[in-house]
Scaffold this motif. Structure first.
Motif, mmCIF file in Angstrom:
data_model
loop_
_atom_site.group_PDB
_atom_site.id
_atom_site.type_symbol
_atom_site.label_atom_id
_atom_site.label_comp_id
_atom_site.label_asym_id
_atom_site.label_seq_id
_atom_site.Cartn_x
_atom_site.Cartn_y
_atom_site.Cartn_z
ATOM 1 N N ASN A 72 43.762 46.635 43.977
ATOM 2 C CA ASN A 72 42.652 46.163 43.166
ATOM 3 C C ASN A 72 41.805 47.355 42.743
ATOM 4 O O ASN A 72 41.155 47.996 43.566
ATOM 5 N N PHE A 73 41.824 47.642 41.435
ATOM 6 C CA PHE A 73 41.038 48.756 40.903
ATOM 7 C C PHE A 73 39.954 48.264 39.954
ATOM 8 O O PHE A 73 39.337 49.063 39.249
ATOM 9 N N GLU A 74 39.733 46.958 39.916
ATOM 10 C CA GLU A 74 38.693 46.430 39.049
ATOM 11 C C GLU A 74 37.312 46.775 39.602
ATOM 12 O O GLU A 74 37.114 46.795 40.818
ATOM 13 N N PRO A 75 36.358 47.010 38.725
ATOM 14 C CA PRO A 75 34.983 47.217 39.201
ATOM 15 C C PRO A 75 34.406 45.924 39.753
ATOM 16 O O PRO A 75 34.799 44.826 39.340
ATOM 17 N N ARG A 76 33.487 46.053 40.710
ATOM 18 C CA ARG A 76 32.786 44.874 41.210
ATOM 19 C C ARG A 76 31.957 44.265 40.084
ATOM 20 O O ARG A 76 31.370 44.959 39.270
ATOM 21 N N ARG A 77 31.897 42.940 40.071
ATOM 22 C CA ARG A 77 31.184 42.252 39.018
ATOM 23 C C ARG A 77 29.896 41.643 39.561
ATOM 24 O O ARG A 77 29.820 41.255 40.726
ATOM 25 N N ALA A 78 28.889 41.551 38.698
ATOM 26 C CA ALA A 78 27.627 40.916 39.064
ATOM 27 C C ALA A 78 27.815 39.405 39.105
ATOM 28 O O ALA A 78 28.791 38.874 38.558
ATOM 29 N N PRO A 79 26.883 38.683 39.741
ATOM 30 C CA PRO A 79 27.035 37.225 39.813
ATOM 31 C C PRO A 79 26.947 36.502 38.470
ATOM 32 O O PRO A 79 27.365 35.361 38.355
ATOM 33 N N MET A 80 26.375 37.129 37.433
ATOM 34 C CA MET A 80 26.249 36.541 36.091
ATOM 35 C C MET A 80 25.377 35.284 36.102
ATOM 36 O O MET A 80 25.646 34.315 35.381
ATOM 37 N N VAL A 81 24.331 35.291 36.903
ATOM 38 C CA VAL A 81 23.446 34.126 37.027
ATOM 39 C C VAL A 81 22.890 33.667 35.670
ATOM 40 O O VAL A 81 22.796 32.454 35.416
ATOM 41 N N PRO A 82 22.502 34.564 34.739
ATOM 42 C CA PRO A 82 21.961 34.074 33.454
ATOM 43 C C PRO A 82 22.939 33.209 32.662
ATOM 44 O O PRO A 82 22.514 32.447 31.788
ATOM 45 N N GLN A 83 24.245 33.312 32.941
ATOM 46 C CA GLN A 83 25.227 32.506 32.225
ATOM 47 C C GLN A 83 25.453 31.138 32.862
ATOM 48 O O GLN A 83 26.151 30.298 32.299
ATOM 49 N N PHE A 84 24.867 30.889 34.029
ATOM 50 C CA PHE A 84 25.049 29.593 34.687
ATOM 51 C C PHE A 84 24.380 28.499 33.839
ATOM 52 O O PHE A 84 23.350 28.727 33.197
ATOM 53 N N VAL A 85 24.974 27.307 33.869
ATOM 54 C CA VAL A 85 24.498 26.186 33.065
ATOM 55 C C VAL A 85 24.258 24.999 33.990
ATOM 56 O O VAL A 85 25.135 24.619 34.768
ATOM 57 N N ALA A 86 23.087 24.384 33.893
ATOM 58 C CA ALA A 86 22.727 23.252 34.747
ATOM 59 C C ALA A 86 22.470 22.012 33.904
ATOM 60 O O ALA A 86 21.939 22.097 32.791
ATOM 61 N N ALA A 87 22.861 20.864 34.437
ATOM 62 C CA ALA A 87 22.520 19.590 33.788
ATOM 63 C C ALA A 87 21.042 19.290 34.034
ATOM 64 O O ALA A 87 20.519 19.564 35.114
#
Length: 468
Positions: free
Chosen positions: A238-253
Motif C-alpha cells: 500500500n503506497f497510497e497517501p493517508r486520506r482525511a475523513p472528508m467530513v464536509p462531504q458527509f450528507v445528513a437527512a
C-alpha cells in the motif's frame, strides 16, 4: 560532557532484559531510572504503590503531573521504563518531547515469549546471586505467541512512526548487547553522561538453555513457526497517501438520524436523492458541527456505499477524464503515459477503442496508486479501502452497504431507525458508452491489478457476477 537530554524513557517489554539495563543506567553518574512508573498494578517497583508523593489514584488522575514531579525532584537525568500495555495517555506527550531521550530495547520475540512463560510457571522474575535459579519446561502456544508478536510489532511501528514524523532518533539496543560495556558506554554518550567502568553484576541471566530445551513441545513449536508468515509475504503493498475523513462531504437527512458518508465515484447522487425524501438534506459539516448533529439525534445511524471497482473506475474514467474536467492529468496521461484519449467531452469511435482506452486508464491507476506517477491520487479513483480508513480518522460508518444490494441494505438501515423506505431514485447516467458495452475479461483483470487491496478487503466477485 554536555547533556543533550533532561530525561529519558526506556521502551521495552517483559523479559527483554530491562531490569539489567535499568541497573546499569542507575550505575551511570547522574542517571536515575525509576522503574515501571506507569505499570497498571504498581508504581515503579513490584508492590510499590506511591512515588514522589503520588498514590496510584493520584497517578490515575494526572499521569503527566507525576512525570513533571519525577523530573523536578530527581537530581540528574530521570527516566522510567514503558511497556506497550502501560498508561497510553503518557505515550504521545513523551514521544513528542525532544528533551526526553528514547531508548528502545528489543529481544528475539520467541525468546522473550518462552522466558515469560517460564517466569509465570516458576514465579521467578529476577535472578540475583542470593537466589537459586528456578527452571521449568513450558508449553508453546502458537495462537498466544502470534498475538504476542503482533502486539510487539504494532508498538514498534508506532514508535518508529512517531520518531520519524518528529525528526527524532532513538538509541536502539538488543538483549544480546546489554552486557557489552562498550555498547552501554555508547548509550551513556547518547545521554550525555559519563560512562561505566564495569557492568552491574547484581542480576544474572535466567534460563540460558537452548529454546528447544525450554518447551515440552519443541516439534509443535517448529511446525507452528514454519506456518507463520514472518515476512508478510501475502501482504498487498500500500503506497497510497493517508486520506482525511472528508467530513464536509458527509450528507445528513433533515428529518431522521441518517448520515451518509459518500465514497466519491460511487452512487453518490442516487443515495443523496434518496435522502432528500426525508425532508431534504444538509451538509457542509465540520467535525464540531457534525458532533453537535449526532448529539441532537440519539439513535442516529451512519452508512457508506461501496461500488464494484470496475464500475467505479469506469465512472471516474468517464466523469473526470473523458469529460475533460481533469485537464492536467489528461495531459500527463497522453504525453507521458501515451494513453490514447479523444477530444475533451467526446467519446471513442467504437466500443473496442473505448475498451482499450479504459484498460489503459486502469493500468495508469495501478501506477498512480503505487506511487509511480507524479499526479495526485485523486479521491475519485483512490482505493475504497483508503477512503474508509480515512473515515476512521473521525469515526467509521455503522454500516457498509454495497451498490448491487442497495435496496435491501437501505431497508435494513431504515429498520434500525424505525422508518419506512422511500423509493430509490434511478442512478443518473452519463453520455459516454455504458460499462456493459465495453466490459470484458481483460477489463476485469486490469481492474484486479489496479485495485488488489479492494478486491481482497471487500471480496468483490467479477463485475456483474454474484459473490462466490
Amino acid at each position: 560532557m554536555g547533556r543533550r537530554f533532561d530525561s529519558f524513557v526506556m521502551f521495552a517489554e517483559m523479559r527483554t532484559g530491562s531490569n539489567f539495563l535499568e541497573a546499569n543506567l542507575n550505575a551511570m553518574p547522574g542517571v536515575v531510572c525509576h522503574g515501571e512508573v506507569f505499570n497498571p498494578y504498581f508504581i515503579g517497583k513490584l508492590n510499590q504503590t506511591s512515588l514522589f508523593g503520588f498514590s496510584m489514584a493520584d497517578r490515575e488522575a494526572n499521569p503527566m503531573a507525576l512525570i513533571r514531579t519525577m523530573r523536578a525532584q530527581t537530581g540528574g537525568v530521570a527516566g522510567f521504563r514503558y511497556f506497550h500495555d502501560h498508561d497510553p495517555r503518557v505515550l504521545q506527550p513523551v514521544l513528542e518531547d525532544k528533551l526526553c531521550a528514547k531508548i528502545i530495547l528489543t529481544r528475539n520475540p520467541l525468546e522473550s515469549y518462552v522466558s515469560w512463560k517460564i517466569a509465570q510457571a516458576t514465579g521467578q522474575w529476577k535472578l540475583t546471586g542470593a537466589k537459586a535459579p528456578k527452571t521449568a519446561q513450558v508449553r508453546f502456544d502458537a495462537a498466544e505467541f502470534e498475538a504476542h508478536v503482533t502486539a510487539l510489532q504494532a508498538f514498534q511501528v508506532q514508535l518508529m512512526h512517531a520518531l520519524q514524523v518528529s525528526g527524532q532518533t532513538a538509541f536502539y539496543i538488543d538483549y544480546e548487547d546489554i552486557n557489552d560495556l562498550d555498547v552501554l558506554n555508547g548509550l551513556a554518550s547518547f545521554l550525555g553522561v559519563e560512562g561505566l567502568a564495569g557492568l552491574d553484576a547484581s542480576l544474572k541471566k535466567q534460563n540460558p538453555e537452548e529454546i528447544a530445551q525450554k518447551v515440552v513441545n519443541p516439534e509443535e513449536m517448529e511446525r507452528s513457526l514454519a506456518r507463520m508468515d514472518r515476512f508478510n509475504l501475502g501482504r498487498t503493498p500500500n503506497f497510497e497517501p493517508r486520506r482525511a475523513p472528508m467530513v464536509p462531504q458527509f450528507v445528513a437527512a433533515r428529518r431522521v438520524g441518517l448520515l451518509y458518508m459518500p465514497v466519491p465515484g460511487g452512487p453518490v447522487a442516487q443515495v443523496t436523492g434518496w435522502l432528500q425524501g426525508f425532508g431534504g438534506v444538509e451538509g457542509g459539516f465540520t467535525q464540531k458541527t457534525l458532533r453537535q448533529w449526532k448529539k441532537a439525534r440519539p439513535g442516529h445511524r451512519s452508512f457508506t456505499v461501496l461500488r464494484h471497482p470496475v464500475a467505479r473506475a469506469h465512472e471516474a474514467f468517464c466523469a473526470q477524464i473523458l469529460s475533460g474536467d481533469f485537464a492536467q492529468i489528461r495531459e500527463q496521461m497522453g504525453k507521458i503515459h501515451k494513453l490514447d484519449l479523444p477530444a475533451p467531452g467526446a467519446d471513442y469511435a467504437d466500443a473496442a477503442a473505448h475498451r482499450a482506452g479504459f484498460i489503459g486508464f486502469l493500468a495508469w491507476v495501478r501506477l498512480n496508486l503505487s506511487g509511480q506517477t507524479s499526479a495526485r491520487v485523486d479521491v475519485h479513483w483512490a482505493s475504497q479501502s483508503a477512503i474508509l480508513q480515512g473515515f476512521a480518522g473521525f469515526q467509521g460508518p455503522d454500516m457498509v452497504l454495497r451498490e448491487d444490494g442497495l435496496t435491501a441494505g437501505l431497508s435494513f438501515l431504515l429498520a434500525e431507525v424505525g422508518e419506512a423506505a422511500p423509493p430509490l431514485p434511478p442512478a443518473p447516467a452519463h453520455d459516454f458508452m455504458p460499462l456493459r458495452d465495453i466490459y470484458s475479461a481483460e477489463v476485469e483483470a486490469a481492474a484486479r491489478e489496479a485495485y488488489a487491496r479492494d478486491y481482497l478487503a471487500f471480496g468483490f466477485a467479477d463485475w456483474g457476477q454474484p459473490p462466490r
